[in-house]
Enzyme design. Sequence first.
Site, PDB file in Angstrom:
ATOM      1  N   HIS A  91      25.173  27.229  20.838  1.00 14.33           N
ATOM      2  CA  HIS A  91      23.801  27.727  21.233  1.00 14.33           C
ATOM      3  C   HIS A  91      22.964  27.656  20.733  1.00 14.33           C
ATOM      4  O   HIS A  91      22.823  27.266  19.514  1.00 14.33           O
ATOM      5  CB  HIS A  91      24.158  29.340  21.095  1.00 14.33           C
ATOM      6  CG  HIS A  91      23.036  30.445  22.050  1.00 14.33           C
ATOM      7  ND1 HIS A  91      23.339  31.108  23.359  1.00 14.33           N
ATOM      8  CD2 HIS A  91      21.838  30.404  21.163  1.00 14.33           C
ATOM      9  CE1 HIS A  91      22.614  32.116  23.528  1.00 14.33           C
ATOM     10  NE2 HIS A  91      21.534  31.371  22.548  1.00 14.33           N
ATOM     11  N   HIS A 121      22.897  36.786  14.206  1.00 14.76           N
ATOM     12  CA  HIS A 121      21.975  36.383  13.156  1.00 14.76           C
ATOM     13  C   HIS A 121      21.523  37.134  12.424  1.00 14.76           C
ATOM     14  O   HIS A 121      20.940  37.959  12.911  1.00 14.76           O
ATOM     15  CB  HIS A 121      20.693  34.953  13.907  1.00 14.76           C
ATOM     16  CG  HIS A 121      20.462  35.395  14.716  1.00 14.76           C
ATOM     17  ND1 HIS A 121      20.778  36.113  16.390  1.00 14.76           N
ATOM     18  CD2 HIS A 121      18.724  35.498  15.753  1.00 14.76           C
ATOM     19  CE1 HIS A 121      19.585  36.873  17.531  1.00 14.76           C
ATOM     20  NE2 HIS A 121      18.974  36.036  16.316  1.00 14.76           N
ATOM     21  N   GLU A 139      11.637  39.575  15.970  1.00 13.75           N
ATOM     22  CA  GLU A 139      11.995  39.121  17.874  1.00 13.75           C
ATOM     23  C   GLU A 139      11.582  40.287  18.786  1.00 13.75           C
ATOM     24  O   GLU A 139      12.388  41.489  17.786  1.00 13.75           O
ATOM     25  CB  GLU A 139      13.445  38.728  18.258  1.00 13.75           C
ATOM     26  CG  GLU A 139      14.054  37.545  17.322  1.00 13.75           C
ATOM     27  CD  GLU A 139      15.198  37.341  17.799  1.00 13.75           C
ATOM     28  OE1 GLU A 139      15.372  37.586  18.274  1.00 13.75           O
ATOM     29  OE2 GLU A 139      15.904  36.170  16.873  1.00 13.75           O
ATOM     30  N   TYR A 178      20.577  40.877  31.163  1.00 11.95           N
ATOM     31  CA  TYR A 178      20.604  40.620  30.176  1.00 11.95           C
ATOM     32  C   TYR A 178      22.186  39.991  29.818  1.00 11.95           C
ATOM     33  O   TYR A 178      23.087  40.246  29.135  1.00 11.95           O
ATOM     34  CB  TYR A 178      19.791  40.633  29.347  1.00 11.95           C
ATOM     35  CG  TYR A 178      19.892  40.359  27.531  1.00 11.95           C
ATOM     36  CD1 TYR A 178      19.266  38.203  28.089  1.00 11.95           C
ATOM     37  CD2 TYR A 178      20.092  40.184  26.567  1.00 11.95           C
ATOM     38  CE1 TYR A 178      19.474  37.539  27.340  1.00 11.95           C
ATOM     39  CE2 TYR A 178      20.496  39.576  25.408  1.00 11.95           C
ATOM     40  CZ  TYR A 178      19.367  38.424  25.851  1.00 11.95           C
ATOM     41  OH  TYR A 178      19.405  37.364  24.549  1.00 11.95           O
ATOM     42  N   HIS A 231      14.248  43.512  17.424  1.00 11.91           N
ATOM     43  CA  HIS A 231      14.649  43.269  15.601  1.00 11.91           C
ATOM     44  C   HIS A 231      13.694  42.214  14.144  1.00 11.91           C
ATOM     45  O   HIS A 231      13.365  41.444  14.717  1.00 11.91           O
ATOM     46  CB  HIS A 231      15.549  42.369  16.145  1.00 11.91           C
ATOM     47  CG  HIS A 231      17.076  42.778  17.653  1.00 11.91           C
ATOM     48  ND1 HIS A 231      16.834  42.077  18.553  1.00 11.91           N
ATOM     49  CD2 HIS A 231      17.147  44.261  17.422  1.00 11.91           C
ATOM     50  CE1 HIS A 231      17.663  43.238  19.163  1.00 11.91           C
ATOM     51  NE2 HIS A 231      18.031  43.632  18.417  1.00 11.91           N
ATOM     52  N   HIS A 239      21.309  40.859  13.784  1.00  6.56           N
ATOM     53  CA  HIS A 239      21.344  41.597  15.163  1.00  6.56           C
ATOM     54  C   HIS A 239      21.914  40.544  16.112  1.00  6.56           C
ATOM     55  O   HIS A 239      22.890  39.291  15.444  1.00  6.56           O
ATOM     56  CB  HIS A 239      20.045  41.818  15.275  1.00  6.56           C
ATOM     57  CG  HIS A 239      19.110  40.607  15.950  1.00  6.56           C
ATOM     58  ND1 HIS A 239      18.657  40.022  14.821  1.00  6.56           N
ATOM     59  CD2 HIS A 239      18.806  40.073  16.497  1.00  6.56           C
ATOM     60  CE1 HIS A 239      17.690  39.597  14.903  1.00  6.56           C
ATOM     61  NE2 HIS A 239      17.814  38.816  16.474  1.00  6.56           N
TER      62      HIS A 239
END
Length: 437
Positions: free
Chosen positions: A291, A334, A340, A349, A364, A370
């Site tokens: 990712h 992460h 964020e 989402y 976050h 999160h």
Amino acid sequence: MDKPTSTIPLLSGYGNYFETEAVVGAIPKGQNNPQKCPFGLYAEQLSGSAFTMPREKNLRTWLYRILPSVKHGKVVAAPEEAPFLTEGTKLTPERLRWKPLDYSMLVRSTDFIQGLFTVGTQGEPTSRDGVAIHLYIANCSMENKCFFNSDGDWLIVPQEGGLRIQTELGLLPLRPGHIAVIPRGVKFRVELLDGKARGYICEVYTGHFELPDLGLIGSNGLAAPRDFLYPVAYYEEKEVPFAVIQKYGGKLFRFSLDHSPFDVVGWHGNYAPFIYDLSLFCPVNSVLYDHMDPSIFTVLTCKSSVPGLAVVDFVIFPPRWMTQEHTFRPPYFHRNCMTEYMGLIRGIYDAKAEGFVPGSASLHSMMSAHGPDAVTFEMASNVELSPSRVGEESLAFMFETSRMLKLTDWALDPKHLDVNYIDCWQPLKKLASLQVE
């Protein structure tokens, strides 16, 4: 002077130097500021950068208008214009999620400025350094009233309801799925096209929003310069009482005019508001494994003095193909050295199974852990991988900033929060079974 037609033509191309006039001959030829301008117009320069900035960073536009901006009444404090447009004061590392703004909260007619709510801020607008995040909700248009911001640029992200933004430089149509950037100092008013509207705003005190460098991506991909649209000159010659609201040093002020400020008959320059259709964004991604970092989805950035470190990046997660093999495809768990703030314009989402609905938002903060909720983790860990479309009919975005946000009292009021948000990670189970001898 004849008025232009009611259609809304637009100019194409990011960062170009434009010249546009609503009446032929309104812009003088050969000199920027002759002794007398055509038609008895006034010349006025709007500067978006220091005069001595390098040519590629120098931003300014010449306006040729019926009356100069200097002709207005006394400036007075006007905090009542937007009581919840404030500076943040409280820090928390807690993971937070907000419910969508509810139109029932509007007990009276509320325009775009009156319906502003600040989520958080960081930095100092008086030193031109920092960022702020706001929400807006409205049920009426701004009438004989406009706004301009001395503190910074506004990036407006509609979530519901169309807007017609009248600026000094012309008209901009804006729908959910599009964004608008209104630079520091540009006057504008907002007309609602659907009777009500709500959305998100990111404000930068530092510099301006610009296209990110493409680096190893090369010359193509992400947002193409030609897809940014700018207004053509459009003016109105109205002698009516007009209220002008100014944001200055985080505070609101008001002064009056006896005429419409939207009287610019022609302009030329490279400092102007613009809109962009997010469906035109060209995503890039991994085609084999892993990712990729969300930075590959950056539409616009506001750079800091440190190379590669943004004051804020505006990032989107549009519908796209996912093809990675042997990979956990949703965002990984992460902790980040950035803060964020995410919002959802429409759809579902892919990293959250429930609770993150259109109009809601999450925060976050820096180094707060999160990632996908327990349901999403279980599904993505066991699904059979094949090329598939992700985010169909969905559009999420993120304001990612290098600053720790100070939140407002309004933002921390439990009635606006999803107080059960952190429960989405509690079902995660210990999966490892290790025997160490």
